[in-house]
Design an enzyme around this catalytic site. Structure first.
Site, PDB file in Angstrom:
ATOM      1  CB  CYS A 157      -4.749   2.210   0.498  1.00 55.60           C
ATOM      2  SG  CYS A 157      -4.846   3.938   0.266  1.00 55.60           S
ATOM      3  CB  CYS A 197      -8.113   6.360  -1.781  1.00 60.48           C
ATOM      4  SG  CYS A 197      -6.576   5.470  -2.091  1.00 60.48           S
ATOM      5  CG  HIS A 221      -3.089   1.269   6.553  1.00 60.67           C
ATOM      6  ND1 HIS A 221      -2.375   2.435   6.408  1.00 60.67           N
ATOM      7  CD2 HIS A 221      -2.917   0.869   7.832  1.00 60.67           C
ATOM      8  CE1 HIS A 221      -1.788   2.725   7.567  1.00 60.67           C
ATOM      9  NE2 HIS A 221      -2.103   1.800   8.452  1.00 60.67           N
ATOM     10  CG  ASP A 240     -13.227   0.262   0.596  1.00 62.08           C
ATOM     11  OD1 ASP A 240     -12.107  -0.160   0.211  1.00 62.08           O
ATOM     12  OD2 ASP A 240     -13.387   1.392   1.079  1.00 62.08           O
ATOM     13  NE  ARG A 279     -10.229   1.451  -0.637  1.00 62.12           N
ATOM     14  CZ  ARG A 279      -9.898   2.376   0.285  1.00 62.12           C
ATOM     15  NH1 ARG A 279      -8.828   3.143   0.117  1.00 62.12           N
ATOM     16  NH2 ARG A 279     -10.629   2.508   1.386  1.00 62.12           N
ATOM     17  CG  HIS A 325       4.129   1.694   6.732  1.00 62.58           C
ATOM     18  ND1 HIS A 325       3.020   1.095   7.293  1.00 62.58           N
ATOM     19  CD2 HIS A 325       3.692   2.830   6.145  1.00 62.58           C
ATOM     20  CE1 HIS A 325       1.946   1.852   7.043  1.00 62.58           C
ATOM     21  NE2 HIS A 325       2.332   2.909   6.341  1.00 62.58           N
TER      22      HIS A 325
END
Ligand code: FE
Length: 131
Positions: free
Chosen positions: A120, A66, A106, A110, A118, A103
């Site tokens: 990310c 990703c 996310h 999947d 996951r 932060h």
């Protein structure tokens, strides 16, 4: 759980780079495939760049393709907190540092692990501690 770390923007800016500040304190996103930890495959622990809170183990890191470092799970349940994010026309689950609310990225459903998670995560929100 230990006390939350709360600082003003000015205080965070004193020790974060502009990009670190933008991503962690303003919910920014680093460019995909650009982060220094995206391809890192070494043993160690990924900590919060803002407060040093341990967040992810290298054991849980996997190549999701990703463009950001991806993990199947946080180092502990308390390490991160979640919040619904409805920005950019999507409903996503934001992942933040459990200690300082930075932060991080996310979490999607999947992933390859037993929980199908996951995580990310932006490289710039992390600091790698090599084992
Ligand atoms: Fe933190």
């Amino acid at each position: 759980m230990s006390e939350k770390i709360i600082k003003s923007d000015e205080e965070w800016k004193k020790f974060l780079t502009d990009e670190q500040f933008y991503v962690t304190r303003k919910k920014g996103t680093e460019r995909p495939f650009s982060g220094e930890y995206y391809k890192l495959d070494e043993d160690g622990i990924y900590k919060c760049i803002c407060c040093g809170n341990p967040l992810f183990k290298s054991d849980s890191k996997f190549d999701s393709g990703c463009g950001w470092p991806s993990y199947t799970e946080p180092i502990s349940k308390e390490a991160v907190v979640y919040e619904e994010d409805r920005t950019h026309g999507m409903i996503r689950t934001e992942v933040r540092c459990g200690k300082c609310d930075a932060h991080l990225g996310h979490v999607f459903d999947d992933g390859p692990g037993p929980d199908s998670a996951r995580f990310c995560i932006n490289s710039v929100s992390l600091n790698f501690d090599k084992k």
